[in-house]
Scaffold this motif. Structure first.
Motif, PDB file in Angstrom:
ATOM      1  N   VAL A  68      -7.673  38.713  -9.536  1.00 41.60           N
ATOM      2  CA  VAL A  68      -8.405  37.726  -8.726  1.00 41.60           C
ATOM      3  C   VAL A  68      -9.159  38.423  -7.605  1.00 41.60           C
ATOM      4  O   VAL A  68     -10.325  38.116  -7.342  1.00 41.60           O
ATOM      5  N   ALA A  69      -8.527  39.387  -6.967  1.00 43.94           N
ATOM      6  CA  ALA A  69      -9.149  40.094  -5.844  1.00 43.94           C
ATOM      7  C   ALA A  69     -10.387  40.873  -6.274  1.00 43.94           C
ATOM      8  O   ALA A  69     -11.381  40.947  -5.548  1.00 43.94           O
ATOM      9  N   THR A  70     -10.338  41.458  -7.468  1.00 46.38           N
ATOM     10  CA  THR A  70     -11.476  42.272  -7.915  1.00 46.38           C
ATOM     11  C   THR A  70     -12.560  41.452  -8.620  1.00 46.38           C
ATOM     12  O   THR A  70     -13.647  41.961  -8.846  1.00 46.38           O
ATOM     13  N   SER A  71     -12.261  40.205  -8.924  1.00 47.68           N
ATOM     14  CA  SER A  71     -13.282  39.389  -9.605  1.00 47.68           C
ATOM     15  C   SER A  71     -14.116  38.587  -8.603  1.00 47.68           C
ATOM     16  O   SER A  71     -15.056  37.928  -8.969  1.00 47.68           O
ATOM     17  N   SER A  72     -13.760  38.645  -7.346  1.00 41.95           N
ATOM     18  CA  SER A  72     -14.495  37.884  -6.307  1.00 41.95           C
ATOM     19  C   SER A  72     -15.758  38.568  -5.902  1.00 41.95           C
ATOM     20  O   SER A  72     -15.942  39.701  -5.836  1.00 41.95           O
TER      21      SER A  72
END
Length: 140
Positions: free
Chosen positions: A136-140
């Motif tokens: 989730v953190a890297t897809s933002s």
């Protein structure tokens, strides 16, 4: 490999259902044999269960504790679209470790073996959540 988290979740449901059936059979047998009174199951406060029945009862309850975080992780993976191979493999590893924990707890009940299976399943669960958080953190 089908990258769908529904399958490991379904396997956990089947494992839980299997323990439920085994517990129920033992409870019925204990009441019929007179080892416990049927009234005990009204409030779980008066009387008690034989050790073997209590062991199955405790294990059944345990399948609604940490596994809720497993279901939440799988559903989070489905909702966010983060059904990576890593997450699916971790989910299956969790199911296998919980099945091993069930086998040990309801079998010979070796405490060291139970601890290893249980703790390992927690490590897998933490890894699942780490994969989700990083995803989730890297897809933002």
């Amino acid at each position: 490999m089908n990258l769908n988290l529904i399958y490991p979740m379904a396997a956990m449901v089947l494992l839980t259902f299997g323990v439920l059936l085994a517990m129920f059979r033992r409870r019925v047998r204990a009441v019929r044999s007179g080892a416990t009174q049927a009234g005990y199951y009204k409030t779980y406060q008066e009387g008690g269960e034989p050790r073997e029945v209590a062991q199955y009862t405790r294990h059944f309850v345990n399948l609604f504790e940490a596994p809720t975080l497993f279901y939440a992780a799988c559903i989070s993976g489905l909702v966010t679209g983060l059904q990576s191979t890593v997450l699916v493999v971790l989910a299956w590893a969790y199911v296998l470790l919980r099945a091993l924990h069930t086998f040990v707890h309801l079998g010979r009940n070796s405490i060291p073996s139970r601890i290893k299976a249980y703790f390992s399943s927690w490590l897998i669960l933490i890894a699942m959540w780490a994969v989700l958080v990083v995803g989730v953190a890297t897809s933002s």
